[in-house]
Scaffold this motif. Structure first.
Motif, PDB file in Angstrom:
ATOM      1  N   ASP A 119      -5.153  28.919  -9.439  1.00 17.69           N
ATOM      2  CA  ASP A 119      -6.188  28.213  -8.533  1.00 17.69           C
ATOM      3  C   ASP A 119      -5.588  28.023  -7.197  1.00 17.69           C
ATOM      4  N   GLU A 283     -15.287  29.194   2.656  1.00 19.82           N
ATOM      5  CA  GLU A 283     -15.552  30.103   1.268  1.00 19.82           C
ATOM      6  C   GLU A 283     -14.854  31.110   1.408  1.00 19.82           C
ATOM      7  N   GLU A 285     -12.321  34.142  -1.599  1.00 21.19           N
ATOM      8  CA  GLU A 285     -11.373  34.156  -2.663  1.00 21.19           C
ATOM      9  C   GLU A 285      -9.961  33.538  -2.636  1.00 21.19           C
ATOM     10  N   ARG A 287      -9.849  30.395  -3.133  1.00 22.52           N
ATOM     11  CA  ARG A 287      -9.683  28.819  -2.854  1.00 22.52           C
ATOM     12  C   ARG A 287     -10.495  28.278  -4.054  1.00 22.52           C
ATOM     13  N   PRO A 288      -9.659  27.099  -4.750  1.00 21.55           N
ATOM     14  CA  PRO A 288     -10.116  26.344  -5.715  1.00 21.55           C
ATOM     15  C   PRO A 288     -11.728  25.944  -5.728  1.00 21.55           C
ATOM     16  N   GLU A 289     -12.122  25.741  -6.794  1.00 19.27           N
ATOM     17  CA  GLU A 289     -13.518  25.073  -6.685  1.00 19.27           C
ATOM     18  C   GLU A 289     -13.546  23.572  -5.966  1.00 19.27           C
ATOM     19  N   LEU A 290     -12.814  22.821  -5.968  1.00 22.76           N
ATOM     20  CA  LEU A 290     -12.877  21.599  -5.404  1.00 22.76           C
ATOM     21  C   LEU A 290     -12.440  21.544  -4.041  1.00 22.76           C
ATOM     22  N   ASP A 291     -11.849  22.817  -3.517  1.00 20.01           N
ATOM     23  CA  ASP A 291     -11.206  22.560  -2.369  1.00 20.01           C
ATOM     24  C   ASP A 291     -11.987  21.895  -0.925  1.00 20.01           C
ATOM     25  N   THR A 318      -2.442  23.248  -6.955  1.00 24.24           N
ATOM     26  CA  THR A 318      -3.408  22.531  -8.017  1.00 24.24           C
ATOM     27  C   THR A 318      -2.674  22.511  -9.223  1.00 24.24           C
ATOM     28  N   SER A 368      -7.923  16.686 -10.187  1.00 30.26           N
ATOM     29  CA  SER A 368      -7.954  17.837 -10.827  1.00 30.26           C
ATOM     30  C   SER A 368      -6.306  18.505 -10.704  1.00 30.26           C
TER      31      SER A 368
END
Length: 373
Positions: A119, A283, A285, A287-291, A318, A368
């Motif tokens: 992640d 945005e 690729e 990059r984690p969901e909660l970045d 992460t 997370s």
């Protein structure tokens, strides 16, 4: 995949740098005022090593003092080597977190997958700060300047302080024929990247270089210095100098109110925070969901917003190798974004505290962080 643990030696941090970071930095402060030990205490232990943005020095000293006093079995060491050096150190596995005034590029984000797990790395806003455009002119405390004029000055195209482009925006202010000396960062710097992003967005016909953490090499004949304290020291010692630096560090130099829409806006924490409200998530690729990396609206015309601003991040993995590291990272990270930690930084550095919404998002993102599987 490499993951970071407390047992690894931070090879990029010399023993002398760590000793200086533990005692203070080039913008040293005392312990965080009003620290509530009960609010920040945890069971964290061990030593957390970090490196990066020199603009964070004053705030970092306050965070370290507050966190360490509430967590006697834990310590944090930070070397203010510049944002670029901090990101490089984290991506090399040499430190457990980085301070940076610029988010990871797509290439850097992809590289973080190797050291931080599938992640990647996680940007957590540490504080919001205006970048002051500071100058050294006797008896002049503030000037009004628009983006085109600022770009012309920093490109070396406007060379004296009584140039009509400057005097025309400052009626009633007596300006000398003193030569303008531009002082910029010599190291790769998130402050430089944020400043050049503003110039490129707000004055694209004048500032034709791409935004970058390194000052354009083609702009010769200018002075340069290492770190925030370096450019401030050089500009403070040179009559007619102008530079850019985290607002907490500019001391008694004069500062610029920047034209936004029809008004000139002086830097303040509130004006900087207002500019950040118009930001959008980064945005891409890797990059984690909660970045929480943010794209800032540099060309805003919002009344009262100061667009020469930076969001200073703490960059964490992460995933880490062991639970002790995870617990320490989370404890320090939560302290920094808490109301207590934000107040300590604001007292030390004069930055704008994170909004309640950003604090909530940051806490969720920190939760997370996990042990690598």
């Amino acid at each position: 995949m490499k993951v970071l643990s407390l047992g690894r030696t931070a090879a990029v941090l010399s023993a002398s740098a760590l000793a200086l970071a533990a005692c203070g930095s080039d913008n040293a402060t005392g312990a965080a005022a009003g620290t509530d030990a009960a609010a920040s205490a945890s069971t964290a232990s061990g030593t957390l090593t970090g490196a990066g943005a020199s603009s964070q020095s004053a705030a970092m000293d306050a965070w370290i003092a507050g966190f360490n006093s509430a967590n006697p079995t834990a310590s944090v060491q930070y070397s203010p080597d510049g944002s670029g050096a901090g990101r490089e150190a984290l991506l090399a596995g040499g430190v457990q977190f980085a301070g940076t005034d610029a988010y990871l590029s797509d290439e850097e984000a992809a590289s973080s997958l190797e050291v931080c797990g599938p992640d990647g790395a996680l940007h957590i806003p540490a504080y919001i700060s205006p970048i002051a455009i500071a100058f050294n002119l006797e008896a002049v405390e503030e000037l009004n300047l628009d983006a085109d004029t600022l770009a012309g000055i920093f490109r070396g195209e406007i060379t004296v302080w009584n140039d009509p482009a400057i005097t025309g925006q400052n009626e009633g202010t007596e300006l000398p024929a003193t030569a303008i000396t531009v002082v910029h960062r010599s190291d790769e710097s998130g402050t430089t990247e944020n400043f050049t992003e503003f110039l490129a967005a707000a004055a694209p016909s004048v500032w034709t270089d791409e935004p970058d953490g390194e000052w354009p090499a083609a702009l010769s004949g200018q002075e340069n210095a290492q770190g925030t304290s370096g450019v401030v020291s050089a500009a403070s010692a040179t009559e007619g100098a102008i530079t850019y630096a985290d607002a907490s560090a500019v001391g008694t130099m004069g500062t610029v109110a920047v034209k936004v829409g029809d008004d000139y806006v002086a830097y303040t924490p509130d004006a900087a925070a207002k500019a950040v409200e118009a930001s959008t998530p980064v945005e891409g690729e890797g990059r984690p969901e909660l970045d929480m990396a943010m794209e800032l609206a540099r060309d805003t015309t919002e009344s009262g917003a100061y667009p020469v601003v930076l969001v200073s991040y703490h960059l964490y993995c992460t995933a880490y190798e062991d639970q002790e590291t995870v617990d320490l990272v989370k404890a320090f990270g939560h302290y920094v974004v808490s109301a207590e930690g934000q107040a300590a930084a604001a007292d030390a550095a004069g930055n704008a505290p994170l909004s309640a919404n950003l604090q909530e998002q940051a806490s969720k993102a920190l939760d997370s962080i996990k042990v690598a599987s």
